[in-house]
Design a protein around this motif. Structure first.
Motif, short mmCIF file in Angstrom:
data_model
loop_
_atom_site.label_atom_id
_atom_site.label_comp_id
_atom_site.label_asym_id
_atom_site.label_seq_id
_atom_site.Cartn_x
_atom_site.Cartn_y
_atom_site.Cartn_z
N ASP A 1 0.83 -1.20 0.00
CA ASP A 1 0.00 0.00 0.00
C ASP A 1 0.87 1.26 0.00
O ASP A 1 1.79 1.39 0.81
CB ASP A 1 -0.90 -0.02 1.25
N CYS A 2 0.54 2.17 -0.91
CA CYS A 2 1.41 3.34 -1.09
C CYS A 2 1.47 4.23 0.15
O CYS A 2 2.46 4.92 0.36
CB CYS A 2 0.95 4.14 -2.30
N ASP B 1 -0.32 8.62 -10.53
CA ASP B 1 -1.44 8.36 -11.43
C ASP B 1 -2.38 7.43 -10.66
O ASP B 1 -2.44 6.23 -10.89
CB ASP B 1 -0.90 7.69 -12.70
N TYR C 1 -7.11 -4.12 -10.30
CA TYR C 1 -7.47 -3.45 -9.04
C TYR C 1 -8.89 -2.91 -9.16
O TYR C 1 -9.38 -2.64 -10.26
CB TYR C 1 -6.48 -2.34 -8.70
N TYR D 1 -1.68 -4.27 -19.10
CA TYR D 1 -2.12 -3.63 -17.85
C TYR D 1 -3.09 -2.50 -18.21
O TYR D 1 -2.71 -1.53 -18.85
CB TYR D 1 -0.88 -3.06 -17.13
N THR E 1 -5.14 0.84 -18.10
CA THR E 1 -4.78 2.20 -17.64
C THR E 1 -3.30 2.55 -17.84
O THR E 1 -2.83 3.56 -17.31
CB THR E 1 -5.16 2.49 -16.15
N LYS F 1 -0.16 4.21 -19.28
CA LYS F 1 0.04 5.48 -19.98
C LYS F 1 1.16 5.35 -21.01
O LYS F 1 2.06 4.52 -20.85
CB LYS F 1 0.39 6.59 -18.98
N GLY G 1 1.62 0.90 -11.46
CA GLY G 1 0.90 0.20 -12.52
C GLY G 1 1.84 -0.66 -13.34
O GLY G 1 2.58 -1.50 -12.82
N SER G 2 1.86 -0.42 -14.64
CA SER G 2 2.70 -1.24 -15.52
C SER G 2 4.16 -0.80 -15.51
O SER G 2 4.98 -1.40 -16.20
CB SER G 2 2.17 -1.14 -16.95
N THR H 1 5.39 2.44 -16.29
CA THR H 1 5.76 3.39 -17.35
C THR H 1 6.75 4.45 -16.83
O THR H 1 7.76 4.73 -17.48
CB THR H 1 4.51 4.09 -17.92
N ASP I 1 3.38 -0.26 -5.75
CA ASP I 1 2.01 -0.59 -6.17
C ASP I 1 1.56 -1.76 -5.30
O ASP I 1 2.38 -2.54 -4.82
CB ASP I 1 1.96 -1.00 -7.64
N LEU I 2 0.22 -1.88 -5.10
CA LEU I 2 -0.21 -2.99 -4.25
C LEU I 2 -0.53 -4.24 -5.03
O LEU I 2 -0.82 -5.28 -4.45
CB LEU I 2 -1.37 -2.59 -3.33
C1 SAM Z 1 -4.05 4.27 -13.01
S1 SAM Z 1 -3.08 2.93 -12.52
C2 SAM Z 1 -1.42 3.47 -12.85
C3 SAM Z 1 -1.03 3.24 -14.28
C4 SAM Z 1 0.41 3.61 -14.58
N1 SAM Z 1 0.62 5.03 -14.57
C5 SAM Z 1 0.86 3.01 -15.91
O1 SAM Z 1 1.29 3.75 -16.82
O2 SAM Z 1 0.78 1.80 -16.06
C6 SAM Z 1 -3.21 3.01 -10.78
C7 SAM Z 1 -2.43 1.98 -10.01
O3 SAM Z 1 -2.58 2.26 -8.63
C8 SAM Z 1 -2.52 1.04 -7.91
N2 SAM Z 1 -3.09 1.29 -6.58
C9 SAM Z 1 -4.38 1.54 -6.24
N3 SAM Z 1 -4.48 1.76 -4.91
C10 SAM Z 1 -3.22 1.66 -4.40
C11 SAM Z 1 -2.66 1.77 -3.10
N4 SAM Z 1 -3.43 2.05 -2.03
N5 SAM Z 1 -1.33 1.59 -2.95
C12 SAM Z 1 -0.54 1.29 -4.02
N6 SAM Z 1 -1.02 1.18 -5.28
C13 SAM Z 1 -2.35 1.36 -5.46
C14 SAM Z 1 -3.29 0.07 -8.77
O4 SAM Z 1 -2.93 -1.28 -8.48
C15 SAM Z 1 -2.88 0.53 -10.17
O5 SAM Z 1 -1.79 -0.25 -10.63
#
Ligand code: SAM
Length: 418
Positions: free
Chosen positions: A28-29, A50, A82, A241, A243, A245, A270-271, A273, A289-290
């Motif tokens: 968890d972030c 993001d 997620y 993945y 979303t 970017k 996320g992925s 990027t 990331d979680l």
């Molecule tokens: C919009 S995506 C990010 C996409 C990324 N910018 C890319 O280019 O692939 C949001 C990410 O936030 C992660 N996420 C959601 N809640 C979180 C948390 N509480 N702690 C860590 N990561 C979290 C999700 O697993 C997801 O991978």
């Protein structure tokens, strides 16, 4: 002979070139950002976030399974990514915690970009004003794209918002590093000329001086970014993945808001990027990331970067067998069997199909140092199941990442001396 190592929770991948000191944290972030303050408070040059956009949707990750799917590019296994369904108050509490830690992590001349859309933009803008200060607001960047559906009851929604704030007034944003030639030339009211070399330029007189601008001079982008689209279905960058970017978007941010050797952080990786954009440009990166599939996807993209991966040991009992033989200066490990345990999926996995990547290296002080690895890719869809590593200090160990993003570690003892 192999024996499962249940307590390994970190791996150091030392492949290729690049600055040392990059990290990926699975979890968890909020907790990760809080814990990173001990080592990194005041040291991070750029943070890009993001987060989920409060869409109410469940996102997926599509993974390719086995040689055939990687080779043909056809078929994939859809896994849970997620759920973007936190109640608004819990969501804003999470963002408040992350942004507060992010501010502490930034250097005094550091910058933060927060990527959101119309759903949460007003809330996050107010939150950022509170945390970073209204006077440290720099830009509201509009990322405008042409994809997305049609609509009849509202104007089709074709943009995201990226808020840019600094920590202090003395920030390091070097826009000249992202100036790009303008494909349309300059369109304005200035007088047009052609110089002796045939280059088109415009000039204007003002305050007794003449200002000259060439049409093909690179220009600094404005705050509407409309020359990079969302990734198309067949784009080779696509990782599966949702979303994800485009790399070009993150390269623009990384290049103007950090310098080689600086630390770039993304707590919703996320992925991966941002991490790839940072690695490609000689920056150190810290990602979190979680979702385990985020660690696996990022790891695959960062295969050539030095990086420390930290996670909690994974549950699961796949059936595995491997053997090792030792030569004069090397050890050869053969992965013979990897069967995903029943109950994980309806899908049948033949041979090594359940393996996405595997690595051999050495365990030293609880840290797995990965030396050599095999990762399935379009270019190399087949795993040979054989890896050779030099004889080295530490305990011989193997890591297997399955298609679900789980990392399993095994002690290996040598079966034969050759
Ligand atoms: C919009 S995506 C990010 C996409 C990324 N910018 C890319 O280019 O692939 C949001 C990410 O936030 C992660 N996420 C959601 N809640 C979180 C948390 N509480 N702690 C860590 N990561 C979290 C999700 O697993 C997801 O991978």
């Amino acid at each position: 002979m192999i024996e499962r190592a249940y307590d390994v929770a970190q791996e150091l991948s030392r492949a290729g070139e690049g600055p040392d000191g990059s990290e990926f944290h699975l979890g968890d972030c909020q907790e990760i950002a809080r814990s990173l303050k001990e080592k990194y408070a005041g040291k991070v040059s750029l943070i890009y976030l993001d987060p989920p956009f409060q869409t109410g949707k469940k996102f997926e990750v599509r993974v390719r399974v086995g040689e055939n799917e990687w080779k043909t590019g056809k078929g994939s296994l859809a896994l849970e990514g997620y759920s973007d369904d936190l109640p608004r108050n819990e969501y804003l509490e999470m963002m408040k915690n992350v942004l507060t830690s992010a501010k502490a992590l930034l250097k005094s001349d550091g910058l933060i970009f927060v990527h959101i859309d119309y759903r949460i933009h007003p809330y996050i803008r107010i939150l950022m004003d509170e945390i970073f200060g209204e006077s440290n607001f720099i830009n509201e960047i509009i990322w405008s794209y042409h994809t997305g559906g049609c609509a009849k009851k509202h104007f089709p929604r074709k943009h995201d918002v990226i808020l840019l704030y600094s920590k202090t007034k003395n920030y390091d944003l070097h826009l000249e590093d992202i100036a790009e030639p303008n494909p349309d030339g300059r369109v304005n009211h200035m007088k047009k000329h052609v110089d002796a070399d045939g280059r088109v330029y415009r000039s204007i007189r003002s305050g007794g001086r003449t200002y000259t601008y060439y049409d093909d001079d690179p220009v600094i982008p404005g705050d509407v970014w409309d020359n990079m689209s969302h990734l198309q279905q067949k784009d080779p960058q696509r990782t599966g993945y949702d979303t994800q970017k485009p790399l070009r978007l993150l390269e623009r941010i990384v290049k103007c808001a950090s310098r080689p050797g600086d630390i770039v952080m993304d707590l919703f990786a996320g992925s991966g990027t941002t991490l790839e954009a940072a690695a490609n440009n000689g920056r150190r990166f810290i990602g979190a990331d979680l979702n385990p599939l985020s660690m696996q996807t990022s790891h695959r993209r960062l295969n050539n970067a030095h990086c420390l991966y930290k996670f909690a040991p994974f549950q699961g009992e796949p059936e595995v067998s491997a053997r090792a033989e030792r030569g004069v200066a090397f050890t050869r490990v053969e992965l013979q069997k990897f069967m995903i345990e029943p109950g994980m999926s309806q899908r049948k996995f033949d041979g090594l199909d359940g393996v996405d990547a595997w690595a051999v290296g050495y365990l030293k002080n609880g840290l797995f140092h990965s030396f050599e690895r095999e990762v399935r890719t379009h270019a190399k869809p087949r795993l040979t199941g054989k890896i050779e590593v030099p004889v080295y200090e530490g305990e011989l160990m193997m890591r297997i990442t399955d298609v679900f993003g789980r990392y399993f570690f095994y002690h290996i003892s040598v079966d034969e001396i050759v």
